[in-house]
Structures are given as C-alpha cells and as structure tokens.
Motif scaffolding. Structure first.
Motif, PDB file in Angstrom:
ATOM      1  N   GLY A  58      19.559 -26.524 -57.910  1.00 29.75           N
ATOM      2  CA  GLY A  58      20.819 -26.264 -58.587  1.00 29.75           C
ATOM      3  C   GLY A  58      21.847 -25.691 -57.637  1.00 29.75           C
ATOM      4  N   THR A  59      23.016 -25.382 -58.186  1.00 25.62           N
ATOM      5  CA  THR A  59      24.106 -24.791 -57.427  1.00 25.62           C
ATOM      6  C   THR A  59      24.021 -23.270 -57.518  1.00 25.62           C
ATOM      7  N   ILE A  60      24.125 -22.597 -56.387  1.00 33.29           N
ATOM      8  CA  ILE A  60      24.017 -21.137 -56.369  1.00 33.29           C
ATOM      9  C   ILE A  60      25.275 -20.533 -56.986  1.00 33.29           C
ATOM     10  N   SER A  61      25.091 -19.754 -58.052  1.00 34.76           N
ATOM     11  CA  SER A  61      26.220 -19.048 -58.658  1.00 34.76           C
ATOM     12  C   SER A  61      26.269 -17.588 -58.218  1.00 34.76           C
ATOM     13  N   GLU A  62      25.111 -17.058 -57.812  1.00 37.82           N
ATOM     14  CA  GLU A  62      25.084 -15.652 -57.367  1.00 37.82           C
ATOM     15  C   GLU A  62      23.823 -15.393 -56.549  1.00 37.82           C
ATOM     16  N   ILE A  63      23.991 -14.687 -55.437  1.00 35.44           N
ATOM     17  CA  ILE A  63      22.853 -14.222 -54.645  1.00 35.44           C
ATOM     18  C   ILE A  63      22.776 -12.707 -54.815  1.00 35.44           C
ATOM     19  N   GLY A  64      21.767 -12.255 -55.559  1.00 35.58           N
ATOM     20  CA  GLY A  64      21.615 -10.830 -55.805  1.00 35.58           C
ATOM     21  C   GLY A  64      20.629 -10.203 -54.842  1.00 35.58           C
ATOM     22  N   ILE A  65      20.441  -8.901 -54.987  1.00 32.73           N
ATOM     23  CA  ILE A  65      19.518  -8.186 -54.125  1.00 32.73           C
ATOM     24  C   ILE A  65      18.074  -8.604 -54.408  1.00 32.73           C
ATOM     25  N   PHE A  66      17.751  -8.874 -55.670  1.00 27.70           N
ATOM     26  CA  PHE A  66      16.376  -9.187 -56.029  1.00 27.70           C
ATOM     27  C   PHE A  66      16.167 -10.640 -56.455  1.00 27.70           C
ATOM     28  N   ALA A  67      17.200 -11.328 -56.886  1.00 23.18           N
ATOM     29  CA  ALA A  67      17.045 -12.702 -57.366  1.00 23.18           C
ATOM     30  C   ALA A  67      18.305 -13.500 -57.096  1.00 23.18           C
ATOM     31  N   THR A  68      18.133 -14.824 -57.055  1.00 24.86           N
ATOM     32  CA  THR A  68      19.248 -15.750 -56.880  1.00 24.86           C
ATOM     33  C   THR A  68      19.386 -16.577 -58.153  1.00 24.86           C
ATOM     34  N   ILE A  69      20.620 -16.738 -58.613  1.00 24.30           N
ATOM     35  CA  ILE A  69      20.885 -17.459 -59.856  1.00 24.30           C
ATOM     36  C   ILE A  69      21.399 -18.853 -59.523  1.00 24.30           C
ATOM     37  N   LEU A  70      20.722 -19.871 -60.076  1.00 21.57           N
ATOM     38  CA  LEU A  70      21.107 -21.265 -59.871  1.00 21.57           C
ATOM     39  C   LEU A  70      21.598 -21.860 -61.183  1.00 21.57           C
ATOM     40  N   LEU A  71      22.587 -22.744 -61.070  1.00 19.10           N
ATOM     41  CA  LEU A  71      23.049 -23.524 -62.215  1.00 19.10           C
ATOM     42  C   LEU A  71      22.665 -24.974 -61.976  1.00 19.10           C
ATOM     43  N   THR A  72      21.919 -25.557 -62.909  1.00 15.37           N
ATOM     44  CA  THR A  72      21.486 -26.942 -62.768  1.00 15.37           C
ATOM     45  C   THR A  72      22.633 -27.886 -63.137  1.00 15.37           C
ATOM     46  N   PRO A  73      22.538 -29.160 -62.741  1.00 16.00           N
ATOM     47  CA  PRO A  73      23.598 -30.118 -63.093  1.00 16.00           C
ATOM     48  C   PRO A  73      23.821 -30.243 -64.597  1.00 16.00           C
ATOM     49  N   ASP A  74      22.781 -29.978 -65.418  1.00 13.75           N
ATOM     50  CA  ASP A  74      22.960 -30.022 -66.874  1.00 13.75           C
ATOM     51  C   ASP A  74      23.258 -28.641 -67.447  1.00 13.75           C
ATOM     52  N   ASN A  75      23.732 -27.747 -66.567  1.00 17.80           N
ATOM     53  CA  ASN A  75      24.275 -26.434 -66.965  1.00 17.80           C
ATOM     54  C   ASN A  75      23.225 -25.479 -67.529  1.00 17.80           C
ATOM     55  N   LYS A  76      22.019 -25.523 -66.953  1.00 16.45           N
ATOM     56  CA  LYS A  76      21.013 -24.512 -67.270  1.00 16.45           C
ATOM     57  C   LYS A  76      21.005 -23.459 -66.172  1.00 16.45           C
ATOM     58  N   THR A  77      20.718 -22.240 -66.549  1.00 14.44           N
ATOM     59  CA  THR A  77      20.663 -21.128 -65.588  1.00 14.44           C
ATOM     60  C   THR A  77      19.220 -20.857 -65.205  1.00 14.44           C
ATOM     61  N   ILE A  78      18.962 -20.852 -63.906  1.00 15.82           N
ATOM     62  CA  ILE A  78      17.612 -20.561 -63.403  1.00 15.82           C
ATOM     63  C   ILE A  78      17.690 -19.326 -62.511  1.00 15.82           C
ATOM     64  N   ILE A  79      16.898 -18.315 -62.816  1.00 17.41           N
ATOM     65  CA  ILE A  79      16.846 -17.088 -62.016  1.00 17.41           C
ATOM     66  C   ILE A  79      15.584 -17.152 -61.158  1.00 17.41           C
ATOM     67  N   VAL A  80      15.776 -17.243 -59.854  1.00 19.62           N
ATOM     68  CA  VAL A  80      14.664 -17.412 -58.920  1.00 19.62           C
ATOM     69  C   VAL A  80      14.495 -16.144 -58.095  1.00 19.62           C
ATOM     70  N   PRO A  81      13.306 -15.505 -58.104  1.00 21.99           N
ATOM     71  CA  PRO A  81      13.092 -14.337 -57.230  1.00 21.99           C
ATOM     72  C   PRO A  81      13.327 -14.715 -55.770  1.00 21.99           C
ATOM     73  N   ASN A  82      13.969 -13.820 -55.040  1.00 20.89           N
ATOM     74  CA  ASN A  82      14.336 -14.125 -53.650  1.00 20.89           C
ATOM     75  C   ASN A  82      13.122 -14.410 -52.776  1.00 20.89           C
ATOM     76  N   SER A  83      11.987 -13.761 -53.058  1.00 17.59           N
ATOM     77  CA  SER A  83      10.800 -13.995 -52.244  1.00 17.59           C
ATOM     78  C   SER A  83      10.292 -15.422 -52.416  1.00 17.59           C
TER      79      SER A  83
END
Length: 272
Positions: A133-158
């Motif tokens: 997906g497209t990165i909407s935010e890089i946080g200290i603990f997780a990165t937030i992705l937006l998929t092409p169909d507009n779903k939000t995925i929160i991925v732990p940075n590790s």
C-alpha cells in the motif's frame, strides 16, 4: 526534651541543613534549566539535519527526563538522603519495563532505522511486512499503509525492517511486463508487428528506451510473447490495463487466436 529545648535546637538545625537545602534547590533549578537547554539544542540540531519531527520530539524528551532524573538524585544526595537504594530500585524497574516492552522496543528501534536510513517515506507505494500500500504515516512503533481499495493496514516497524522492502516509488520510470499468448497456428511475425503498432500508438510509452517484444515460451496451449514497454511510474497501471485491452481488441479484429487451456480426451472401448 521540652518545647524550649526544641526551639533552642532550631538555629542549630537551620545552620546544619539550611545551606544543604539551599544548595539542593540550586542544583535542582540549575539542572532543570540545563536539561531544557540541552534538549532544545539537540532538537534544533536534528531539525537542521531534517530528522523526522516524531523521532526528534521522542529523543529530546528522553534526554530531558534522563538529565532531570540525575539532577533530582544529585539534589537529594546533597540534602543527605541515601540515593544508592533509590538508584537500585529505578534500575530494577527499568529492567522490568524493558523486558515487558521488548517487542515494543524492537518496533521503536526499527522505526528509528526507517526514519534515519529512509528506505521508504510517506507517500511511497511499497510492499513490506506482508502488506502492500501507500505509506500514510511512519510512526515510532508502526507504519500505516493505505491499500488501493482504501483499506488501512497498520504494520509493526519490526515486520518491515525484518524482511525485504519493495519500493515502487523510488524510480521515475517502470517497465510494464505483459505476457500475451496466441495459438500455435498464428503467424509469429504478424503478432510481433501488431504488438509493435500498439506500443507505437500509445504516447505514454517512452520512446527513448527499447520495448522488448519476443517469444518467451512454447506453452501447452499457446505460444507466449513478452511485451515490455517502459513508462513513467505514474502511468504504469493506466498503460498496463489499456494495453491489455488494446491487444485483445486488435487480435479479435485480425482473427489472431488467443487460446485457452484445453485437453484432448480420447475414449476407447474395452476390448478394442
């Protein structure tokens, strides 16, 4: 000891502890001022080096409170309070918290690596950590992705730094890879000419890079061609879909067969 004796001891107590209390207060307020000054200086230095604001604030806060903790311990020690046991308790508490937050700390360390080394940034389209997906935010603990169909995925940075990171946005140009299958009875030369005409007709396809058109496989039901034009990264999906449709339409017009998997079954009677 009566009241008069207590009152008589006041000047002695003031002379014994007054200076120590004053020194402790001086240590505290001066140390607090130094903690703020040092943290502000570090924050300004990181801002000049374009360090991410989230990481900058986190680091400066940690530095401020660490210095402030040492200042408080020094002030208490000046008054005469035994701080060795306090330091031991704080150390044990810090160890316990560190063990409890082991996973979170690994995510924090991974977040710092992402922000400092920048394998990807906000706005990039990536595949990492089992998600795309497209990165909407890089946080200290997780990165937030937006998929092409507009779903939000929160991925732990590790998870991101622990595997391969495919960044589709770092290059200005990308190659479209299409596989086109035709029947074995088709004229290979004609197929190549038709594919070349379709490529030339699309203005989004780059002309300064060679488009590969070649036979890639003699499959079970078809002769497979690879069609690999170069485009601007922003035009990738548009060219991919439009060129796929154009191939089908043009092949239908010319009667070029696009086969589908099939199987010939021969049935024989027993005894024959």
């Amino acid at each position: 000891m009566n009241v008069e004796q207590y009152i008589a001891q006041i000047p002695v107590l003031i002379s014994a502890y007054g200076i120590k209390i004053i020194l402790a207060l001086v240590i505290f307020f001066v140390g607090k001022w130094l903690a703020k000054t040092i943290s502000k200086f570090i924050e300004g230095s990181m801002a000049k080096k374009s360090v991410d604001v989230t990481l900058s604030n986190f680091i400066t806060n940690i530095i401020y409170y660490l210095i402030l903790a040492f200042v408080i311990i020094a002030a208490l020690s000046q008054v005469g309070i035994q701080t060795a046991s306090l330091i031991a308790v704080l150390g044990a508490a810090g160890l316990a918290v560190g063990l409890a937050l082991q996973g979170s700390l690994s995510n924090f360390a991974a977040g710092v690596m992402i922000i400092l080394f920048k394998p990807c940034k906000t706005g990039d389209f990536i595949e990492a950590g089992g998600a795309m997906g497209t990165i909407s935010e890089i946080g200290i603990f997780a990165t937030i992705l937006l998929t092409p169909d507009n779903k939000t995925i929160i991925v732990p940075n590790s998870n991101i730094t622990g595997g391969n990171i495919t960044n589709f946005s770092t290059q200005e140009e990308r190659r479209v890879d299409l596989v086109v299958g035709v029947g074995y009875g088709s004229d290979i030369k004609q197929v190549k000419e038709v594919l070349a005409e379709l490529v030339a007709a699309d203005s989004r396809i780059l002309t300064d890079k060679e488009t590969m058109i070649a036979v890639s496989e003699l499959a079970d039901s078809s002769v497979n061609f690879v069609l690999r034009p170069w485009v601007k990264a922003s035009d990738y999906w548009g060219v991919y879909f439009d060129l796929t449709e154009a191939v089908k339409v043009r092949f239908d017009e010319l009667g070029i067969e696009i086969p589908f998997p099939q199987m010939d079954v021969h049935v024989t009677k027993s005894g024959e």
